[in-house]
Design an enzyme around this catalytic site. Structure first.
Site, PDB file in Angstrom:
ATOM      1  N   GLU A 441       2.389  10.070 -10.307  1.00  0.00           N
ATOM      2  CA  GLU A 441       1.045  10.346 -10.862  1.00  0.00           C
ATOM      3  C   GLU A 441       0.276   9.066 -11.114  1.00  0.00           C
ATOM      4  OE1 GLU A 441      -1.035  12.508 -10.787  1.00  0.00           O
ATOM      5  OE2 GLU A 441       0.596  13.644  -9.902  1.00  0.00           O
TER       6      GLU A 441
HETATM    7  C1  LIG Z   1      10.595  11.534  -7.427  1.00  0.00           C
HETATM    8  C2  LIG Z   1       9.191  11.394  -6.963  1.00  0.00           C
HETATM    9  C3  LIG Z   1       8.348  12.494  -6.978  1.00  0.00           C
HETATM   10  C4  LIG Z   1       7.047  12.380  -6.497  1.00  0.00           C
HETATM   11  N1  LIG Z   1       6.243  13.497  -6.426  1.00  0.00           N
HETATM   12  C5  LIG Z   1       5.079  13.417  -5.732  1.00  0.00           C
HETATM   13  C6  LIG Z   1       4.336  14.602  -5.428  1.00  0.00           C
HETATM   14  O1  LIG Z   1       4.695  15.706  -5.825  1.00  0.00           O
HETATM   15  N2  LIG Z   1       3.209  14.480  -4.667  1.00  0.00           N
HETATM   16  C7  LIG Z   1       2.779  13.267  -4.197  1.00  0.00           C
HETATM   17  O2  LIG Z   1       1.774  13.231  -3.515  1.00  0.00           O
HETATM   18  N3  LIG Z   1       3.447  12.131  -4.502  1.00  0.00           N
HETATM   19  C8  LIG Z   1       4.586  12.178  -5.236  1.00  0.00           C
HETATM   20  N4  LIG Z   1       5.288  11.033  -5.512  1.00  0.00           N
HETATM   21  C9  LIG Z   1       4.756   9.755  -5.066  1.00  0.00           C
HETATM   22  C10 LIG Z   1       4.266   8.871  -6.208  1.00  0.00           C
HETATM   23  O3  LIG Z   1       3.126   9.414  -6.803  1.00  0.00           O
HETATM   24  C11 LIG Z   1       4.053   7.467  -5.618  1.00  0.00           C
HETATM   25  O4  LIG Z   1       5.333   6.935  -5.356  1.00  0.00           O
HETATM   26  C12 LIG Z   1       3.263   6.555  -6.547  1.00  0.00           C
HETATM   27  O5  LIG Z   1       1.938   7.003  -6.643  1.00  0.00           O
HETATM   28  C13 LIG Z   1       3.258   5.107  -6.068  1.00  0.00           C
HETATM   29  O6  LIG Z   1       2.965   5.005  -4.711  1.00  0.00           O
HETATM   30  P1  LIG Z   1       3.935   4.158  -3.760  1.00  0.00           P
HETATM   31  O7  LIG Z   1       5.319   4.611  -3.992  1.00  0.00           O
HETATM   32  O8  LIG Z   1       3.421   4.189  -2.382  1.00  0.00           O
HETATM   33  O9  LIG Z   1       3.825   2.659  -4.326  1.00  0.00           O
HETATM   34  P2  LIG Z   1       2.729   1.562  -3.910  1.00  0.00           P
HETATM   35  O10 LIG Z   1       1.376   2.172  -3.892  1.00  0.00           O
HETATM   36  O11 LIG Z   1       3.192   0.858  -2.693  1.00  0.00           O
HETATM   37  O12 LIG Z   1       2.803   0.583  -5.158  1.00  0.00           O
HETATM   38  C14 LIG Z   1       3.895  -0.328  -5.368  1.00  0.00           C
HETATM   39  C15 LIG Z   1       3.657  -1.087  -6.666  1.00  0.00           C
HETATM   40  O13 LIG Z   1       2.472  -1.880  -6.542  1.00  0.00           O
HETATM   41  C16 LIG Z   1       1.572  -1.616  -7.597  1.00  0.00           C
HETATM   42  N5  LIG Z   1       0.200  -1.638  -7.080  1.00  0.00           N
HETATM   43  C17 LIG Z   1      -0.261  -1.099  -5.943  1.00  0.00           C
HETATM   44  N6  LIG Z   1      -1.576  -1.303  -5.834  1.00  0.00           N
HETATM   45  C18 LIG Z   1      -1.971  -1.984  -6.910  1.00  0.00           C
HETATM   46  C19 LIG Z   1      -3.225  -2.480  -7.393  1.00  0.00           C
HETATM   47  N7  LIG Z   1      -4.364  -2.302  -6.718  1.00  0.00           N
HETATM   48  N8  LIG Z   1      -3.244  -3.124  -8.587  1.00  0.00           N
HETATM   49  C20 LIG Z   1      -2.103  -3.289  -9.292  1.00  0.00           C
HETATM   50  N9  LIG Z   1      -0.902  -2.852  -8.885  1.00  0.00           N
HETATM   51  C21 LIG Z   1      -0.834  -2.210  -7.716  1.00  0.00           C
HETATM   52  C22 LIG Z   1       1.920  -0.225  -8.106  1.00  0.00           C
HETATM   53  O14 LIG Z   1       1.594  -0.087  -9.470  1.00  0.00           O
HETATM   54  C23 LIG Z   1       3.428  -0.174  -7.878  1.00  0.00           C
HETATM   55  O15 LIG Z   1       4.092  -0.707  -9.007  1.00  0.00           O
HETATM   56  C24 LIG Z   1       6.574  11.117  -6.040  1.00  0.00           C
HETATM   57  C25 LIG Z   1       7.423  10.008  -6.065  1.00  0.00           C
HETATM   58  C26 LIG Z   1       8.712  10.140  -6.486  1.00  0.00           C
HETATM   59  C27 LIG Z   1       9.602   8.945  -6.442  1.00  0.00           C
END
Ligand SMILES: Cc1cc2nc3c(=O)[nH]c(=O)nc-3n(C[C@H](O)[C@H](O)[C@H](O)COP(=O)(O)OP(=O)(O)OC[C@H]3O[C@@H](n4cnc5c(N)ncnc54)[C@H](O)[C@@H]3O)c2cc1C
Length: 597
Positions: A441
């Site tokens: 989220e």
């Molecule tokens: C168990 C689980 C359940 C999930 N359920 C759902 C679901 O039901 N539906 C769905 O759509 N998604 C779901 N997700 C996905 C989840 O919402 C994403 O993993 C999350 O939003 C982060 O995206 P990412 O993993 O691509 O990380 P990235 O976007 O690659 O980010 C990596 C890190 O970089 C930081 N970062 C990135 N950009 C910036 C910025 N501009 N400024 C500062 N920091 C930054 C982030 O804070 C993070 O710490 C789920 C994930 C998991 C693990």
């Protein structure tokens, strides 16, 4: 086996004495929510959580979900029946409109129930939780036909919902998403692409799964301005409402993950699946935000919920485990050692968790009531004020309650010594389950940026000024009350720190945005400390008034006041530290080139 008792009494203190629910009688749905009715409803909800959901938590963690070669998924033993009991009890539609089969009760009651459900069994609670988020989005942005087709079944709980945003190459930066939507001659769209990490994407609990999917219509602009939202059912729905053919969407695999093992986290393959546009084309993020905002609050509640259940188990253990003697001499000389709850460091730990839990719960209830005002009031000024509150508080509730929810679950685990590290005690699961709440989220760093980068300056700072005015007025009104001095003075000081930090951003972050980025997480936590401090001051005032009534609750109210005192003396001073960090700016953070890391 871990224990859990839903904190109904604490919630009723909030709804009777701190934010009296009767004051909201003018809102639709509240007339039926008298304190007695609310207590009876929450009592029933507590029973379901304690007796049906909680006993499946540990076994669900150990068993996890299983994907079969045909793409179907089986949830852990007992989950389906527990979900059916939840649906049969009418919990899915507690706050949903009556025209779709709901009960139309305050959504605050649903939020409170979400805490109980998430404490009892976070993985299981996510199936209905996501469905409620999808219902909210369809209610606001769905056409009449879409609402008529999907909502009654979802409100009944026989169909569940999901949110599909994330793709392998994009999570935070949704502007990069590639899933495409091609118009079909019949007005629907063919959706093709891969979504990952989709919670509850496939399972055996419901007849149908209603996926809300972000995709880009062929030819739409790049970036976030070209994203649309679609409803894509797992099984297509015939005109008469019966289920038809299987749609072109399937679960390609399940993720093996750190926690919430009982919740199926799916890779979802869309292969020309039929979908229908929700809201306007290219305005999909806007429509999805309804679901995301609901989900953000619900995830904040999940953080609190893990801290609460971990705390309850830590207290039981600390009263039972005999180790060492009290520093001031044996308290149980007839026993070979004193229970560890006599030790100041153990008490410090337990009180930190208790003080967080009770303030966080108050913040959640306050915000949930504001959500009802924002959605249901007929008074425009009142609605706007509540809406401002929601905008400001959503990232705080999500970010602070989950960062601290995890931190507090770890502290509770520490109370068990080595036994906390052993799976059968259940403490490890609370920690593992709590960890995801900080990530999904919108990872918490993104929540902090949302607060600092978007919410502070919105509408000329109207929302933050409203918060300053409200807390400031409380301090002024109660400044002369000697019995509240220990609450009002630290609150006033914390508010001052928050105002200084806000001013510092105004003066230093416009020209140099890294100053905002580097200080955002500290600011979010500073905000959380003050908001929870305000909750404690209000609770202390209410507890004193209640105690003066003398109607047999004195001991409970004393416990409230003592817990609040601990918060003010031992936790609130952190506001000074947070301000000091923010005011150093971004130089130390940004000076080092990436290759030197
Ligand atoms: C168990 C689980 C359940 C999930 N359920 C759902 C679901 O039901 N539906 C769905 O759509 N998604 C779901 N997700 C996905 C989840 O919402 C994403 O993993 C999350 O939003 C982060 O995206 P990412 O993993 O691509 O990380 P990235 O976007 O690659 O980010 C990596 C890190 O970089 C930081 N970062 C990135 N950009 C910036 C910025 N501009 N400024 C500062 N920091 C930054 C982030 O804070 C993070 O710490 C789920 C994930 C998991 C693990």
């Amino acid at each position: 086996m871990p224990v859990y008792k839903a904190p109904v009494e604490d919630v009723m203190f909030l709804l009777n004495d701190v934010f009296p629910i009767e004051r909201y009688n003018n809102l639709p749905g509240f007339a039926d929510a008298t304190p007695d009715t609310v207590e009876a409803i929450l009592g029933e909800g507590a029973k379901l959580c304690e007796e049906v959901f909680a006993p499946l938590n540990l076994s669900g963690d150990q068993e996890g979900c299983t994907r079969h070669p045909d793409g179907s998924v089986t949830t852990p033993k007992g989950f389906r029946q527990a979900y059916e009991a939840y649906a049969a009890g009418g919990w899915m539609g507690l706050a949903a409109p009556e025209e779709y089969g709901g009960q139309g009760l305050p959504s605050a009651l649903n939020t409170i129930m979400q805490e109980f459900v998430s404490s009892a069994n976070l993985a299981l609670g996510m199936y209905p939780g996501l469905t409620q988020g999808a219902i909210a989005a369809l209610l606001v942005h769905g056409s009449d036909e879409i609402k008529k087709t999907y909502l009654p079944k979802m409100v009944e709980g026989v169909w569940t919902g999901t949110m599909n945003l994330t793709e392998p190459h994009c999570g935070t930066d949704l502007g990069l998403l590639k899933t495409k939507a091609v118009p079909n001659p019949d007005g629907s769209y063919a959706i093709t692409g891969t979504k990952i990490f989709i919670s509850a994407g496939e399972h055996d609990m419901a007849e149908n799964i209603v996926h809300l999917v972000l995709a880009r219509i062929e030819g739409a602009p790049a970036g976030t301005k070209g994203i649309s939202l679609f409803v894509v059912p797992k099984v297509l729905v015939n005109r008469d409402g019966s289920l038809g053919e299987r749609n072109g969407v399937s679960c390609g695999s399940l993720e093996h993950k750190m926690g919430i093992h009982g919740n199926a986290t799916c890779v979802m393959n869309y292969d020309g699946a039929k979908g229908w546009l929700i809201g306007e084309a290219n305005r999909g993020l806007n429509a999805m935000f309804v679901m995301m905002n609901e989900a953000r609050l619900a995830v904040g509640v999940q953080g609190l919920a893990q801290s609460e259940v971990a705390y309850q188990n830590a207290v039981a253990y600390a009263k039972d485990r005999l180790q060492g003697r009290s520093l001031t001499g044996p308290k149980f000389p007839d026993k070979p050692a004193d229970p560890i709850i006599v030790h100041p460091d153990v008490r410090r730990t337990l009180l930190s968790i208790k003080a967080f839990n009770e303030a966080a719960r108050a913040l959640v209830v306050w915000t949930a009531l504001k959500s009802d005002v924002a959605h249901r009031s007929s008074d425009e000024a009142e609605r706007q004020q509540a809406d401002d509150h929601m905008g400001l508080m959503t990232p705080v509730v999500k970010g602070v309650l989950t960062d601290l929810g995890f931190d507090m679950a770890v502290r509770a685990q520490q109370m068990f010594g080595g036994h906390g590290y052993i799976e059968e005690w259940g403490m490890s699961q609370f920690v593992r389950d709590a960890r995801i709440t900080m990530i999904y989220e919108g990872a918490n760093g993104i929540q902090a940026m949302d607060l600092v980068g978007r919410k502070l300056g919105k509408d000329g700072g109207r929302a933050i000024m409203g918060f300053f005015n409200e807390v400031g007025a409380f301090c002024q009104e109660n400044a002369g009350d000697e019995s509240l001095k220990g609450f009002v003075e630290p609150l006033q000081q914390g508010l001052g720190h928050l105002q200084q930090a806000t001013m510092w951003f105004m003066q230093n972050a416009m020209a140099k945005p890294d100053n905002a980025g580097a200080g955002a997480t500290d600011y979010m936590h500073l905000f959380g400390l003050v908001a929870m401090g305000y909750m404690w001051a209000k609770m202390a005032k209410a507890a004193q008034a209640r105690k003066a009534d003398g109607n047999g609750v004195a001991e409970r109210m004393d416990a409230k006041i003592l817990t609040g005192r601990f918060y003010m003396e031992r936790m609130m001073p952190e506001t000074g530290l947070r301000l000091a960090r923010i005011s150093t700016g971004a130089d130390a953070t940004m000076a080092m080139p990436a290759e030197m890391f």
